[in-house]
Design an enzyme around this catalytic site. Sequence first.
Site, PDB file in Angstrom:
ATOM      1  N   CYS A 158       0.440   4.720   4.014  1.00 33.79           N
ATOM      2  CA  CYS A 158       1.472   4.056   3.220  1.00 33.79           C
ATOM      3  C   CYS A 158       2.833   4.088   3.895  1.00 33.79           C
ATOM      4  O   CYS A 158       3.653   3.189   3.666  1.00 33.79           O
ATOM      5  CB  CYS A 158       1.531   4.640   1.807  1.00 33.79           C
ATOM      6  N   ASP A 159       3.112   5.067   4.744  1.00 33.62           N
ATOM      7  CA  ASP A 159       4.386   5.114   5.465  1.00 33.62           C
ATOM      8  C   ASP A 159       4.624   3.833   6.267  1.00 33.62           C
ATOM      9  O   ASP A 159       5.761   3.391   6.451  1.00 33.62           O
ATOM     10  CB  ASP A 159       4.432   6.277   6.458  1.00 33.62           C
TER      11      ASP A 159
END
Length: 370
Positions: A158-159
């Site tokens: 998700c980063d």
Amino acid sequence: MKNFLSFFAAALMTVSLSAADKNAFSDKMTEEAIKEVCQAVSNWQIDNFGNVKHNLLGWHNGALYIGMYNWAEYGQDAKAAEFLMAIGDKHKWGLASRSYHADDICVGQMYIEMYKKHKKNKMIQPLKERAFYVASHPSDAPLSKNDKVGKDTRWSWCDALFMAPPVYAGLYTLTGEQVYKDYLMSEYKACTDSLYDHAESLYYRDCKRIGLQEPNGAKQFWGRGNGWVFGGIPLILNNLPDDDPDREYFLEIYKEMAEAVLKTQDKDGHWHASLLDPDSYPAPENSCSAFFCYGLAWGINNGILDGAKYKKALKKGWSGLVQSVNPNGKLGYVQPVGAAPKKVSMDSTEVYGVGAFLMAGVEIMKMIEK
């Protein structure tokens, strides 16, 4: 025993915060107070940048640079502006080595803004060449952190939704070339479909975290991981045309996440390394807190979030951040590099936390002006 230890840790945190606050900065949401603390945080980071061990073109510093750029512009800070120009010139506006890795294009966010201001082609030419090649030759590896190729060539964590999408959105708007937009939407949707939990309106960090539980039995949702996503959506939308039909896709996720951000803030205004199990990580975690404050302020400023509902949370969140700034300008309680919740202390700082702090401060100043 567990409850006692949690209470003891929370008490120690309160004492530490009080000590830090004694000679620190005002948490009032006034332009003067916010400028003072942002100036101190920016100066401390620049003055201590020689101690930073990360790749100067890596994601860690990429997140710092975009926050520093916002502060340099809005705060009219010549020192920050010169710092960024020196970074770009020193590295000939180049990028880190991994062509497909989202982390290694994050620095391009600052390059795009510098190009918009100075109109020098050298500032984005290497970025355009890298991004165009990747977008026109997308990886077909499995989107999974367990795949030896896909883990790096796809947006499999998700980063990544903070690191790369604003760059592709910016290049699409600058050049009008559809290939950037197509790649942005394809990869973002694939990542979201794999990691977004619609029941909680939060993202798992990666596929290896799905199904993990915290000590209290809750799902593991990493604070900074969700901060990356929530803080990244405004950056994407800032780089897309106002009439772009895909804006609504991002706004829907953003508004759902805003509700979750509100629910996971504690009574003192902090967010924690694990969003659904704060008792196991009782200290504040200021990289996620700063990204959440930035995202909330942006939503209020753009008429997307109800100010009456969200301003209270924003005010408490900003107060918590300011309390964590040492008198010398060092921002504390920032979780070190990682991929899951970890405990932090007042001594813990990192460049990406500083970038997020400056982004939040600038966006709140814009809110005050309005």
